[in-house]
Design a protein around this motif. Structure first.
Motif, short mmCIF file in Angstrom:
data_model
loop_
_atom_site.label_atom_id
_atom_site.label_comp_id
_atom_site.label_asym_id
_atom_site.label_seq_id
_atom_site.Cartn_x
_atom_site.Cartn_y
_atom_site.Cartn_z
N PRO A 138 14.30 -34.81 -19.82
CA PRO A 138 13.77 -34.69 -18.31
C PRO A 138 12.48 -33.71 -18.28
N GLN A 139 12.46 -32.80 -19.11
CA GLN A 139 11.24 -32.17 -19.11
C GLN A 139 10.54 -31.95 -20.37
N SER A 140 9.47 -32.78 -20.41
CA SER A 140 8.45 -33.07 -21.49
C SER A 140 7.33 -31.86 -21.43
N LEU A 141 7.17 -31.29 -22.58
CA LEU A 141 6.22 -30.13 -22.66
C LEU A 141 5.19 -30.79 -23.26
N SER A 142 3.90 -30.13 -23.16
CA SER A 142 2.48 -30.70 -23.72
C SER A 142 2.46 -30.21 -25.00
N GLN A 143 2.15 -30.96 -25.95
CA GLN A 143 1.78 -30.67 -27.41
C GLN A 143 2.92 -29.95 -28.14
N GLU A 144 4.10 -30.57 -27.89
CA GLU A 144 5.61 -29.80 -28.19
C GLU A 144 5.68 -30.01 -29.70
N SER A 145 6.28 -29.01 -30.49
CA SER A 145 6.55 -29.09 -31.77
C SER A 145 7.84 -28.61 -31.94
N ILE A 146 8.90 -29.44 -32.60
CA ILE A 146 10.35 -28.78 -33.02
C ILE A 146 10.47 -28.66 -34.27
N SER A 147 10.79 -27.66 -34.73
CA SER A 147 11.33 -27.66 -36.40
C SER A 147 12.70 -27.05 -36.28
N ILE A 148 13.51 -27.48 -37.50
CA ILE A 148 15.00 -26.96 -37.49
C ILE A 148 14.78 -26.74 -38.87
N TYR A 149 15.47 -25.40 -39.25
CA TYR A 149 15.83 -24.58 -40.55
C TYR A 149 17.30 -24.42 -40.74
N ASN A 150 17.83 -24.28 -41.81
CA ASN A 150 18.94 -23.88 -41.98
C ASN A 150 19.01 -22.12 -42.42
N ASP A 151 19.93 -21.64 -42.54
CA ASP A 151 20.02 -20.26 -42.71
C ASP A 151 19.40 -19.94 -44.14
N GLN A 152 19.25 -20.61 -45.08
CA GLN A 152 18.25 -20.44 -46.12
C GLN A 152 16.74 -20.60 -46.03
N LEU A 153 16.34 -20.95 -44.88
CA LEU A 153 15.17 -21.30 -44.36
C LEU A 153 14.42 -22.58 -45.13
N GLN A 154 15.21 -23.31 -45.30
CA GLN A 154 15.04 -24.65 -45.67
C GLN A 154 14.95 -25.72 -44.76
N PHE A 155 13.94 -26.55 -44.39
CA PHE A 155 13.87 -27.19 -43.21
C PHE A 155 14.96 -28.55 -43.15
N LYS A 156 15.39 -28.55 -42.30
CA LYS A 156 16.43 -29.67 -42.29
C LYS A 156 16.12 -30.84 -41.08
N PHE A 157 15.02 -30.53 -40.09
CA PHE A 157 14.51 -31.33 -39.20
C PHE A 157 13.06 -30.97 -38.90
N SER B 39 28.91 -26.74 -38.71
CA SER B 39 28.54 -27.06 -39.91
C SER B 39 27.59 -26.44 -40.61
N GLY B 40 27.18 -25.11 -39.85
CA GLY B 40 26.31 -24.04 -40.54
C GLY B 40 25.56 -23.16 -39.29
N ASN B 41 24.61 -22.54 -40.02
CA ASN B 41 23.71 -21.64 -39.04
C ASN B 41 22.20 -22.21 -39.37
N PHE B 42 21.70 -22.28 -38.30
CA PHE B 42 20.31 -22.84 -38.11
C PHE B 42 19.22 -22.19 -37.34
N VAL B 43 17.93 -22.17 -37.73
CA VAL B 43 16.87 -21.60 -36.81
C VAL B 43 16.04 -23.10 -36.37
N VAL B 44 15.87 -22.98 -34.88
CA VAL B 44 15.31 -23.65 -34.33
C VAL B 44 14.03 -23.04 -33.56
N VAL B 45 12.84 -23.67 -34.10
CA VAL B 45 11.59 -23.17 -33.46
C VAL B 45 10.75 -24.28 -32.70
#
Length: 451
Positions: A72-91, A131-137
């Motif tokens: 519903p809310q589209s943001l301009s030039q949006e970037s989404i990254s997801i990492y696990n708690d070992q700081l390895q990217f998951k998405f 399923s674990g702890n993650f970092v979403v940026v």
């Protein structure tokens, strides 16, 4: 520059400064709220991204991108990254930004982190899942917000410039209204000349404000000027008359004597009359010089002990045949400093001796009392005689140069002594007052502040 223009500019500058502060404050608050609101959107976006990603059990990147575009809310030039708690990217989509490890560690530590990189705003969220702890940026650029801020800057700038022009013209109107009483005073003062010094400025007695106080002060100054002009005219007329009398007497006596041959005794008599007239003329000139000296505000001051000064005056009177008429009385404190005044010794001598000489002259042999006492941080000299007195109508004119009371015409004098005394007393910041009753006597009180 005219004063009203300067007043308008000052008013405009003050308003410009105040308006600049207000508009700047408004802009800063709006910008802060925009940034805060957009960070809140990024936080929500990060939470939704986490929930969506883990709920759908790791959707492929392409599918996630298609679904995310339908948010519903589209943001301009949006970037989404997801990492696990070992700081390895998951998405991480292909166009996503790769974040530094130190930045991700900071998110792990603080759980939630906001960061700005140029126009881009970044929100980091620590997301806990079964399923674990993650970092979403999530990061994006608030293009709509920046457009709104640009419009706000343009509106504020236009409003600021327009307000300055309006304020300047309002300031001119305000200056004209404020200066109108001053202009009126100036116009009325231009009509006042030496020939009509009796004219005065109008004053609103119902309400006394600063303009009325100014008018009142100017009226007082005009009154002093009128009195000075009248005194000057009276002085010139009386001085001319007093000087003309002995000169006429000298010329008349010399012309009559030279009309024909006279015997030696006649010449001697004529010369004696001429000498008497010259002495009278010299006395008038000396009195005028002394009067002029007091008007020039001669401040060659020194500390003068009043008791010593009164003794000198008493010694001078004692040297004359009527000197024993004066009865001196001293009531001075033992503290010498309380019997010392600051002044010109010679002028003080003239002032007090003039009063005593007049008291002796008009008392016709009766005793004159002179009392000197310390009172109210000053020296008060009271001189009482039992002479002819002064009429009530003459008291208000008694200090005018060459004025003589109607009952004093049979006594020798020129009407300069009391005028000279009054000038000397004022020169020494003192006061002089006279109380008199016809045929009963006169009391003169002189007060000088101590040094």
């Amino acid at each position: 520059m005219k004063f009203k223009n300067a007043l308008s500019l000052q008013f405009t500058f003050m308003f410009a400064f105040l308006l600049f502060i207000v508009l700047s404050g408004i802009y800063v608050i709006v910008e802060h709220n925009r940034s805060k609101s957009f960070f809140n959107k990024l936080d929500e976006r990060a939470m939704i991204a986490g929930q969506f990603y883990f709920a759908e059990d790791n959707l492929p990147i392409k599918l996630f991108r298609k679904v995310s575009e339908k948010f519903p809310q589209s943001l301009s030039q949006e970037s989404i990254s997801i990492y696990n708690d070992q700081l390895q990217f998951k998405f991480m989509p292909e166009d996503s930004i790769h974040w530094k490890r130190s930045f991700l560690q900071e998110i792990l530590k603080k759980k939630n982190l906001h960061y700005k990189s140029g126009d881009r705003q970044v929100s980091g969220l620590y997301y806990e899942d079964n399923s674990g702890n993650f970092v979403v940026v999530v990061s994006a650029i608030d293009e709509r917000g920046f457009e709104d801020m640009d419009q706000l800057r343009i509106i504020m700038s236009a409003f600021y410039v327009a307000s300055l022009f309006i304020t300047f013209f309002i300031g001119r109107i305000f200056a004209n209204i404020s200066l109108r009483p001053i202009v009126k005073i100036t116009a009325n003062l231009k009509r006042i000349r030496s020939s009509n010094l009796h004219r005065r400025l109008s004053i609103n007695t119902a309400k006394t404000d600063e303009i009325d106080m100014l008018s009142l002060t100017i009226n007082q100054m005009l009154e002093h000027l009128e009195q000075s002009f009248d005194s000057q005219k009276s002085f010139v007329a009386n001085a001319s008359h007093e000087l003309r009398t002995p000169i006429t007497s000298i010329l008349g006596e010399a012309e009559i004597t030279l009309m024909k041959e006279r015997d030696p005794e006649t010449y001697k008599s004529a010369l004696k009359e001429i000498v008497s007239s010259v002495e009278r003329l010299n006395l008038i000139i000396n009195s005028l010089m002394e009067l002029m000296q007091t008007n020039l505000d001669n401040r060659d001051f020194q500390n003068v002990k009043v008791d010593e000064l009164m003794w000198e005056i008493a010694d001078e009177l004692a040297g004359k045949s009527n000197g024993d008429q004066v009865r001196m009385g001293y009531h001075l404190p033992e503290d010498i400093t309380k019997s010392v005044i600051s002044g010109n010794r010679r002028l003080l001598f003239i002032a007090i001796s003039n009063i005593l000489k007049n008291a002796v002259k008009f008392s016709e042999g009766k005793t004159v009392d002179c009392e000197v006492r310390y009172i109210d941080k000053g020296i008060q000299i009271t001189i009482r005689d039992q002479g002819i007195g002064i009429a009530k109508d003459d008291l208000i004119k008694i200090f005018q140069p060459f004025f003589r009371a109607s009952n004093a015409m049979n006594f020798q004098g020129y009407g300069i002594g009391l005028s000279l005394t009054d000038n000397i007393v004022k020169l020494h910041n003192g006061t002089i007052s006279i109380n008199s009753v016809l045929e009963q006597g006169t009391t003169i009180v002189v007060f000088f502040p101590t040094a």
